[in-house]
Motif scaffolding. Structure first.
Motif, PDB file in Angstrom:
ATOM      1  N   SER A  12     -28.887 -63.382  64.631  1.00 55.12           N
ATOM      2  CA  SER A  12     -29.652 -62.489  65.486  1.00 55.12           C
ATOM      3  C   SER A  12     -30.813 -61.866  64.712  1.00 55.12           C
ATOM      4  O   SER A  12     -30.595 -61.151  63.730  1.00 55.12           O
ATOM      5  CB  SER A  12     -28.751 -61.379  66.040  1.00 55.12           C
ATOM      6  N   PRO A  13     -32.070 -62.118  65.100  1.00 52.02           N
ATOM      7  CA  PRO A  13     -33.205 -61.495  64.393  1.00 52.02           C
ATOM      8  C   PRO A  13     -33.174 -59.974  64.458  1.00 52.02           C
ATOM      9  O   PRO A  13     -33.561 -59.301  63.496  1.00 52.02           O
ATOM     10  CB  PRO A  13     -34.425 -62.071  65.120  1.00 52.02           C
ATOM     11  N   ALA A  14     -32.721 -59.427  65.605  1.00 47.54           N
ATOM     12  CA  ALA A  14     -32.682 -57.964  65.741  1.00 47.54           C
ATOM     13  C   ALA A  14     -31.684 -57.355  64.761  1.00 47.54           C
ATOM     14  O   ALA A  14     -31.974 -56.347  64.099  1.00 47.54           O
ATOM     15  CB  ALA A  14     -32.319 -57.587  67.180  1.00 47.54           C
ATOM     16  N   LEU A  15     -30.504 -57.973  64.628  1.00 44.04           N
ATOM     17  CA  LEU A  15     -29.503 -57.455  63.700  1.00 44.04           C
ATOM     18  C   LEU A  15     -29.963 -57.602  62.261  1.00 44.04           C
ATOM     19  O   LEU A  15     -29.750 -56.703  61.431  1.00 44.04           O
ATOM     20  CB  LEU A  15     -28.175 -58.182  63.915  1.00 44.04           C
ATOM     21  N   ARG A  16     -30.634 -58.722  61.950  1.00 45.90           N
ATOM     22  CA  ARG A  16     -31.162 -58.895  60.594  1.00 45.90           C
ATOM     23  C   ARG A  16     -32.201 -57.820  60.276  1.00 45.90           C
ATOM     24  O   ARG A  16     -32.261 -57.311  59.162  1.00 45.90           O
ATOM     25  CB  ARG A  16     -31.790 -60.285  60.451  1.00 45.90           C
ATOM     26  N   ALA A  17     -33.020 -57.475  61.268  1.00 47.71           N
ATOM     27  CA  ALA A  17     -34.030 -56.438  61.042  1.00 47.71           C
ATOM     28  C   ALA A  17     -33.383 -55.098  60.736  1.00 47.71           C
ATOM     29  O   ALA A  17     -33.862 -54.357  59.869  1.00 47.71           O
ATOM     30  CB  ALA A  17     -34.939 -56.335  62.271  1.00 47.71           C
ATOM     31  N   TRP A  18     -32.286 -54.774  61.439  1.00 44.64           N
ATOM     32  CA  TRP A  18     -31.607 -53.504  61.168  1.00 44.64           C
ATOM     33  C   TRP A  18     -30.952 -53.517  59.785  1.00 44.64           C
ATOM     34  O   TRP A  18     -30.953 -52.511  59.073  1.00 44.64           O
ATOM     35  CB  TRP A  18     -30.558 -53.236  62.244  1.00 44.64           C
ATOM     36  N   ILE A  19     -30.376 -54.664  59.392  1.00 41.09           N
ATOM     37  CA  ILE A  19     -29.736 -54.753  58.072  1.00 41.09           C
ATOM     38  C   ILE A  19     -30.779 -54.603  56.969  1.00 41.09           C
ATOM     39  O   ILE A  19     -30.551 -53.896  55.980  1.00 41.09           O
ATOM     40  CB  ILE A  19     -28.989 -56.101  57.942  1.00 41.09           C
ATOM     41  N   GLU A  20     -31.929 -55.241  57.149  1.00 38.99           N
ATOM     42  CA  GLU A  20     -32.971 -55.201  56.121  1.00 38.99           C
ATOM     43  C   GLU A  20     -33.687 -53.861  56.055  1.00 38.99           C
ATOM     44  O   GLU A  20     -34.543 -53.655  55.199  1.00 38.99           O
ATOM     45  CB  GLU A  20     -33.983 -56.322  56.384  1.00 38.99           C
ATOM     46  N   MET A  21     -33.335 -52.942  56.945  1.00 44.50           N
ATOM     47  CA  MET A  21     -33.960 -51.628  56.955  1.00 44.50           C
ATOM     48  C   MET A  21     -33.243 -50.643  56.019  1.00 44.50           C
ATOM     49  O   MET A  21     -33.743 -49.546  55.778  1.00 44.50           O
ATOM     50  CB  MET A  21     -33.943 -51.061  58.377  1.00 44.50           C
ATOM     51  N   PHE A  22     -32.077 -51.013  55.487  1.00 41.29           N
ATOM     52  CA  PHE A  22     -31.289 -50.102  54.661  1.00 41.29           C
ATOM     53  C   PHE A  22     -32.032 -49.595  53.424  1.00 41.29           C
ATOM     54  O   PHE A  22     -31.929 -48.411  53.090  1.00 41.29           O
ATOM     55  CB  PHE A  22     -29.973 -50.768  54.264  1.00 41.29           C
ATOM     56  N   PRO A  23     -32.790 -50.434  52.682  1.00 39.58           N
ATOM     57  CA  PRO A  23     -33.491 -49.896  51.502  1.00 39.58           C
ATOM     58  C   PRO A  23     -34.498 -48.802  51.844  1.00 39.58           C
ATOM     59  O   PRO A  23     -34.546 -47.760  51.176  1.00 39.58           O
ATOM     60  CB  PRO A  23     -34.185 -51.142  50.922  1.00 39.58           C
TER      61      PRO A  23
END
Length: 469
Positions: free
Chosen positions: A39-50
């Motif tokens: 899921s691109p949306a879920l990947r975007a949320w995961i990559e927002m952690f830093p």
């Protein structure tokens, strides 16, 4: 000059370690997120952690800066956060590859360390370098020396882009932890900010020792007098004779200037230019591709060169006029580059053939954008905001405006694809051209006049200073 170089090298090493760890771990996070979900949306949320960690660290950095001290924040907060994050990233490779929370916690701690360094490093350097000119003669080079820490961060970013993610490079996570630990230990050989020791720590004797270290002569009691005179000039608006309205106005004025400056990078469209960098090089031809050299390495190299030129010119000029002119020129050129790129994309979408006769034009505009961005807005907006915020207000104002900066970075990154799909690529470029032009107007009519009138004055006698001592 020796102690200046010592402090700058130590702080620059810390910035290099933070930048390297954050960029390298973000690459690792992107790789793992693609393996975890489609899921691109879920990947975007995961990559927002830093960036979320950087936002949190920047917002909370004023607490240790106020209660622990400037140098102690670097040693006791920033260093442990980065070291713990790097160790967790190392553990993710060797102990818990299937446990994604270890990875998320590691990148969040590294982001928090980056957020703390965003506030703590410039505040510490400014307070030990930018002191009264009749006591110290280094105020001219203070801005240039602080920009060298941004150069160190750019070098860390370049190194992280060079070392690709592979099973044989997991030990690279320990390198920034080692650098940060050595820098924290090396800071023990430097001095705490004498300003914090006098005004917040109430440690007069230690402040005298700090002045003796910075100046290198024994007449520290006379220096204490002059230093307190200067400090009280900076804090005139907080004296008991002033009304609360004056304090609020001063705070809001400084907050508005810092907000304008620290929002410039997020409003300059650097995300959309990075997003279309592959298309720019592909449209120009195949002389640079991902097979020959990484485009991220090209961008990181441009950043290093541009920030290095800015630092060198600050050493030569070293005045607020140069900083203002750099910001104005950089913001204007960014607006023009965004408009031109949007026009190129619009012409291609409309089917106009003249664009195919000049395939190198988008590449030239892209390289121009990257250069002027990192020369002005990307490197000097931060130091200008720190430099011209009244010293008593720096921890709280920079924490708030720094948090806004990271919030804008998260927002721009999160909604980039949505904007491209909604208002088309050329519309997205024109949108950021408008925000950059707005930043240019605010810089000319809000920031520059405030900088020109910066520097409160007060009349404090030696008897008043003696009473304080």
């Amino acid at each position: 000059m020796k102690w200046q170089l010592k402090v700058v090298v130590l702080c620059g090493s810390s910035c290099l370690a933070c930048s390297f760890a954050q960029v390298y771990s973000k690459q690792q996070l992107t790789t793992v997120s693609r393996q975890l979900t489609d899921s691109p949306a879920l990947r975007a949320w995961i990559e927002m952690f830093p960036m979320a960690g950087a936002l949190l660290g920047c917002l909370l950095s004023w607490l240790p800066l106020h209660y622990l001290g400037r140098r102690a924040t670097l040693q006791l907060v920033m260093a442990p956060l980065l070291t713990a994050g790097c160790c967790l990233m190392f553990m993710f490779h060797h102990v818990a590859k299937a446990v994604s929370p270890i990875l998320l916690l590691g990148v969040t701690l590294q982001g928090a360390a980056l957020g703390v360094s965003f506030s703590a490093v410039p505040i510490y350097l400014l307070e030990i370098m930018r002191l009264p000119q009749n006591i110290y003669t280094n105020t001219k080079t203070a801005s240039a020396l602080i920009v060298t820490t941004e150069l160190s961060a750019a070098i860390g970013n370049l190194l992280a882009q060079i070392f690709l993610i592979s099973p044989n490079t997991q030990y690279l996570h320990l390198i920034p932890a080692t650098i940060m630990t050595m820098s924290a230990l090396g800071l023990c050989l430097t001095s705490e900010s004498p300003r914090w020791l006098l005004l917040f720590g109430q440690r007069v004797e230690q402040a005298k020792g700090s002045l003796h270290f910075l100046k290198g002569h024994s007449n520290t009691y006379h220096d204490i007098h002059q230093l307190l005179l200067w400090f009280q000039k900076d804090e005139e608006q907080f004296c008991a004779t002033k009304t609360n309205t004056a304090v609020v106005k001063t705070y809001l004025r400084a907050l508005s200037v810092a907000t304008c400056l620290l929002s410039l990078p997020g409003a300059s469209g650097v995300h959309i230019h990075d997003f279309y960098s592959k298309w720019v090089f592909k449209f120009a031809g195949d002389f640079i591709t991902e097979k020959t050299i990484s485009l991220s390495v090209v961008r990181a190299s441009i950043r290093v060169v541009a920030v290095g030129i800015a630092s060198g010119m600050l050493f030569v000029a070293g005045r607020s006029t140069f900083q203002c002119l750099s910001l104005i020129t950089s913001t204007a050129m960014i607006s023009i580059a965004l408009c031109a790129t949007g026009m190129c994309l619009f012409c291609l979408e409309q089917g106009e053939n003249w664009m195919w006769a000049v395939p190198w034009l988008p590449l030239v505009i892209h390289l121009l954008f990257q250069t002027v961005f990192w020369f002005g807005v990307g490197s000097q907006a931060f130091i200008t905001a720190f430099h011209f915020t009244p010293t008593p207000l720096r921890p709280s104002i920079i924490s708030l405006t720094g948090g806004l900066h990271w919030l804008l970075e998260i927002t721009a990154d999160k909604f980039l694809v949505f904007m491209i799909d909604t208002i088309h690529p050329f519309g997205t470029f024109w949108f950021y051209a408008g925000t950059s032009a707005t930043g240019l107007i605010l810089t000319v009519f809000v920031v520059v006049p405030e900088i020109n009138r910066h520097g409160p004055r007060t009349n404090v006698t030696c008897d008043d200073v003696t009473d304080v001592l």
